[in-house]
Scaffold this motif. Sequence first.
Motif, PDB file in Angstrom:
ATOM      1  N   SER A  37      26.896  34.791  43.558  1.00  0.00           N
ATOM      2  CA  SER A  37      27.423  35.898  44.323  1.00  0.00           C
ATOM      3  C   SER A  37      27.600  35.531  45.742  1.00  0.00           C
TER       4      SER A  37
ATOM      5  N   ILE B 281      30.153  33.336  46.523  1.00  0.00           N
ATOM      6  CA  ILE B 281      31.908  33.614  46.221  1.00  0.00           C
ATOM      7  C   ILE B 281      31.981  34.484  47.668  1.00  0.00           C
TER       8      ILE B 281
ATOM      9  N   LEU C 168      40.841  35.103  41.012  1.00  0.00           N
ATOM     10  CA  LEU C 168      39.551  34.638  41.404  1.00  0.00           C
ATOM     11  C   LEU C 168      38.488  34.120  40.352  1.00  0.00           C
ATOM     12  N   THR C 169      38.676  34.674  39.194  1.00  0.00           N
ATOM     13  CA  THR C 169      37.465  34.446  38.047  1.00  0.00           C
ATOM     14  C   THR C 169      37.917  33.009  37.610  1.00  0.00           C
TER      15      THR C 169
ATOM     16  N   MET D 242      36.674  30.292  40.550  1.00  0.00           N
ATOM     17  CA  MET D 242      35.270  30.429  40.659  1.00  0.00           C
ATOM     18  C   MET D 242      34.642  29.783  39.510  1.00  0.00           C
TER      19      MET D 242
ATOM     20  N   PHE E 169      29.872  37.742  39.178  1.00  0.00           N
ATOM     21  CA  PHE E 169      30.948  38.548  39.635  1.00  0.00           C
ATOM     22  C   PHE E 169      30.777  39.990  40.011  1.00  0.00           C
TER      23      PHE E 169
ATOM     24  N   PRO F 101      36.265  42.009  41.439  1.00  0.00           N
ATOM     25  CA  PRO F 101      36.414  40.492  41.493  1.00  0.00           C
ATOM     26  C   PRO F 101      37.525  40.341  40.214  1.00  0.00           C
TER      27      PRO F 101
END
Length: 211
Positions: free
Chosen positions: A5, A8, A167-168, A171, A191, A202
């Motif tokens: 995390s 991120i 984003l998912t 990442m 996330f 996210p």
Amino acid sequence: GWFFSGLIIEGNPGRYDPAKEAFRLEEAGLSDLPERQSITFDSDEVTLVGSFYEHPEGECAVILLHTHGGDRAEILTFAPLFWQLNCDILAYDMRGSGETSESYLTFGYHDRHDVSAAVDWLTQQAGTPPSQIGLFGGSYGGAVALQALEIRSDLAFVIADSTFSSLTHIMSDDGTLRYGGWTRAFIPGAFIIAGLRAQFNPFAVSTETAV
């Protein structure tokens, strides 16, 4: 999950160097620009810090949005594209970057409201209407620019260079590339933790959906 995390949402605050900004402009052939105006504006309890260059003609303006891990000096490489069109230039350190107040990266979720605040600053301080303001963003900045269109339909244009679809997606792929396939077991939890720490969703960050 906590470790990932952090990867991120934790940026690179406090790394702005005015000498680097001057070097970037000289490198881009704009060493004779008017003196930089250091500006601040507020958005969602975050104070953003930027550089404003007022064009003598002042027919338009562009907001330059930097890449992941960068700052406002880095994105000024693209300033000549718009300066030659008589546009004012505004570049600012996005969340988690440079001199902007302490904050987490949210990949556009909150950052799009920062863009809207920057547009309002240009309208109020430089007298430039939104219809004469454009956005240019590279990678992370491109994603922020595209998501800003969800709340600002009154802008002149957006140029998004080499951005991501969600984003998912980015990442998950980046985690696998850097650390191996085993990271996929921790990504969903990362996330969720990132969302709680930075107060955003996210799973709702999608440039593709925004477009």
